[in-house]
Design an enzyme around this catalytic site. Structure first.
Site, mmCIF file in Angstrom:
data_model
loop_
_atom_site.group_PDB
_atom_site.id
_atom_site.type_symbol
_atom_site.label_atom_id
_atom_site.label_comp_id
_atom_site.label_asym_id
_atom_site.label_seq_id
_atom_site.Cartn_x
_atom_site.Cartn_y
_atom_site.Cartn_z
ATOM 1 N N ILE A 63 -35.285 -2.192 -82.808
ATOM 2 C CA ILE A 63 -35.076 -0.969 -81.864
ATOM 3 C C ILE A 63 -36.556 -0.907 -81.131
ATOM 4 C CG2 ILE A 63 -34.334 1.497 -81.678
ATOM 5 C CD1 ILE A 63 -33.184 1.407 -84.163
ATOM 6 N N PRO A 64 -36.921 -1.507 -80.287
ATOM 7 C CA PRO A 64 -38.187 -1.328 -79.294
ATOM 8 C C PRO A 64 -38.022 -0.094 -78.760
ATOM 9 C CG PRO A 64 -37.068 -3.200 -78.364
ATOM 10 C CD PRO A 64 -36.193 -2.688 -79.814
ATOM 11 N N HIS A 65 -39.010 0.846 -78.770
ATOM 12 C CA HIS A 65 -38.884 2.123 -77.897
ATOM 13 C C HIS A 65 -40.362 2.439 -77.437
ATOM 14 C CE1 HIS A 65 -39.854 2.725 -82.363
ATOM 15 N NE2 HIS A 65 -40.354 3.700 -81.953
ATOM 16 N N ALA A 66 -40.149 3.148 -76.203
ATOM 17 C CA ALA A 66 -41.367 3.680 -75.548
ATOM 18 C C ALA A 66 -41.125 4.925 -74.945
ATOM 19 C CB ALA A 66 -41.700 2.404 -74.404
#
Length: 155
Positions: free
Chosen positions: A65-68
């Site tokens: 779950i890459p997040h930014a």
């Protein structure tokens, strides 16, 4: 069951993405986000890479779950990809990743960002959900599962 039609558009999905490493994955996720939501592709890529340098967003079971957070983003949005072949991701269980749910949030979204991240995580920890996602044969099927429209259509 959680549904994600509040943060996900049909154009922000890829049910057969072919990449060979994390950098290529983040480049493709950024391209998809730019096309689907009109975001700055380079800014999305840089923020995803920046966050990943703090620690892997691969949480096990073949899921990441890459997040930014982005300055010019009005509301949360997501990009979901099923990879043709799993890639190394430095996940907590050292397993390669084949399901990716990227979450992009406005910079000032503090609690909302964390709540949505938790909602995504709970959904993806359920083996039944993961099996159904992995079995989605098209972007349309993937969107139906994630938006909850398969449940509405069956009713």
């Amino acid at each position: 069951m959680s549904h994600f039609d509040d943060i996900l558009r049909p154009q922000a999905l890829s049910s057969g993405l072919s990449v060979s490493n994390k950098k290529q994955l983040f480049q493709r996720l950024s391209e998809i986000a730019a096309e689907a939501y009109g975001l700055d592709e380079q800014a999305v890529y840089e923020r995803l890479m920046e966050r990943e340098r703090l620690g892997s967003t691969g949480f096990g079971g073949g899921v990441a779950i890459p997040h930014a957070k982005l300055d010019d983003l009005g509301s949360m949005c997501a990009v979901v990809a099923l990879l043709d072949e799993p890639i190394a991701f430095d996940a907590v269980d050292n397993m390669p990743v084949d399901v990716v749910f990227a979450l992009l949030s406005p910079t000032d979204s503090g609690a909302e960002h964390l709540k949505t991240l938790a909602r995504v995580s709970r959904y993806l920890r359920d083996e039944r959900h993961l099996a159904r996602l992995r079995g989605a044969g098209s972007d349309e099927a993937l969107f139906a599962l994630l938006s909850g429209s398969e449940a509405r259509d069956a009713a």
